[in-house]
Design an enzyme around this catalytic site. Structure first.
Site, PDB file in Angstrom:
ATOM      1  N   ASP A  94       0.796  -1.245   0.000  1.00 21.21           N
ATOM      2  CA  ASP A  94       0.000   0.000   0.000  1.00 21.21           C
ATOM      3  C   ASP A  94       0.824   1.288   0.000  1.00 21.21           C
ATOM      4  OD1 ASP A  94      -1.930  -1.932   0.208  1.00 21.21           O
ATOM      5  OD2 ASP A  94      -2.890  -1.117   2.002  1.00 21.21           O
ATOM      6  N   ASP A 150      -4.712  -0.685  -1.719  1.00 14.30           N
ATOM      7  CA  ASP A 150      -6.075  -0.483  -1.271  1.00 14.30           C
ATOM      8  C   ASP A 150      -6.821   0.051  -2.495  1.00 14.30           C
ATOM      9  OD1 ASP A 150      -7.477  -0.862   1.094  1.00 14.30           O
ATOM     10  OD2 ASP A 150      -7.230   1.204   1.782  1.00 14.30           O
ATOM     11  N   HIS A 179     -10.504   0.911  -3.486  1.00 16.10           N
ATOM     12  CA  HIS A 179     -11.921   0.985  -3.110  1.00 16.10           C
ATOM     13  C   HIS A 179     -12.798   1.553  -4.219  1.00 16.10           C
ATOM     14  CE1 HIS A 179     -10.636  -0.019   0.854  1.00 16.10           C
ATOM     15  NE2 HIS A 179     -10.151   1.153   1.166  1.00 16.10           N
ATOM     16  N   HIS A 194     -10.474   7.476   0.789  1.00 16.41           N
ATOM     17  CA  HIS A 194      -9.085   7.243   0.389  1.00 16.41           C
ATOM     18  C   HIS A 194      -9.022   6.129  -0.643  1.00 16.41           C
ATOM     19  CE1 HIS A 194      -9.825   4.175   3.423  1.00 16.41           C
ATOM     20  NE2 HIS A 194      -8.877   3.457   2.840  1.00 16.41           N
ATOM     21  N   LYS A 253      -7.013  -4.904  -3.187  1.00 17.26           N
ATOM     22  CA  LYS A 253      -7.848  -5.437  -2.105  1.00 17.26           C
ATOM     23  C   LYS A 253      -8.929  -4.443  -1.707  1.00 17.26           C
ATOM     24  CE  LYS A 253      -4.441  -3.941   1.256  1.00 17.26           C
ATOM     25  NZ  LYS A 253      -5.080  -2.700   1.705  1.00 17.26           N
ATOM     26  N   CYS A 277      -2.791  -3.165   7.514  1.00 17.33           N
ATOM     27  CA  CYS A 277      -2.589  -4.143   6.439  1.00 17.33           C
ATOM     28  C   CYS A 277      -1.369  -5.022   6.663  1.00 17.33           C
ATOM     29  CB  CYS A 277      -2.497  -3.441   5.086  1.00 17.33           C
ATOM     30  SG  CYS A 277      -2.595  -4.631   3.740  1.00 17.33           S
TER      31      CYS A 277
HETATM   32 ZN   LIG Z   1      -8.899   1.413   2.766  1.00 20.00          ZN
END
Ligand SMILES: [Zn+2]
Length: 204
Positions: A25, A67, A69, A86, A111, A150
């Site tokens: 990340d 990450d 999203h 974020h 993810k 994470c």
């Molecule tokens: Zn996140």
């Protein structure tokens, strides 16, 4: 100690086939100026670049997690979650840091891609484990962001799946929502059998 003595030093860790570097990340939203900037997050980037160099020099694989999203992800404040918006897929904040020198053949693992599901572990809801097994990986070297989310949860899952795990102690930083979260996470990772190392532990 001069450099010539390093390769024969039995105390140092030799990278070998079956090893992978997992860069966690390193995305703009977690770095300075990002919407969820982690204190000291930028400091790990040059250190991770040195680990990347070491793995590439040995012909070993590098993986990078992100990450990733959808808009309106359940972890965001307006959906009742604990975090500001974020790492929304495709936005500048979701991009890997331009300062991170990922090799062109890096395996990217995305993810927390579903709106109603959070994932702090890079194994949760991803094909990371199957990629690792297809690559014949036995030992994971994990660094990046963040220590208490994470990295911690990925390390616990990796140990549960039977991988040997090395935590790159000089290349992780914590969110520390509660003071000491990072230290507790590091202790927890050690308690599940992960070993802490730094660049100096690697054989030259
Ligand atoms: Zn996140």
């Amino acid at each position: 100690m001069n450099a010539a003595t390093k390769p024969s030093d039995p105390e140092r860790l030799h990278l070998q086939p079956g090893d992978v570097l997992l860069v966690t990340d390193i995305q703009n939203d977690f770095l300075a100026g990002g919407s969820l900037a982690v204190a000291g997050g930028d400091e790990v980037v040059p250190v991770l670049n040195r680990y990347i160099d070491a793995f590439v020099a040995q012909g070993l694989p590098v993986y990078a997690t992100r990450d990733w999203h959808p808009p309106g992800h359940c972890s965001f404040y307006e959906q009742g979650g604990p975090w500001p918006v974020h790492c929304v897929q495709g936005t500048p904040g979701s991009a890997f840091s331009a300062a991170l020198r990922l090799p062109p053949d890096t395996t990217v693992i995305s993810k927390a891609t579903l709106q109603n599901e959070e994932a702090y572990s890079s194994f949760h809801g991803t094909d990371l484990d199957s990629h690792l097994r297809a690559d014949g990986i036995r030992r994971l070297f994990i660094g990046g962001l963040t220590t208490d989310y994470c990295v911690l949860n990925s390390v616990k899952d990796a140990r549960g799946l039977g991988y040997e795990v090395f935590v790159l102690a000089d290349a992780i930083r914590a969110v520390n929502v509660q003071p000491g979260d990072g230290q507790r996470a590091e202790a927890e990772m050690t308690s599940v059998g992960a070993r802490r190392i730094t660049l100096d532990d690697l054989a030259a």
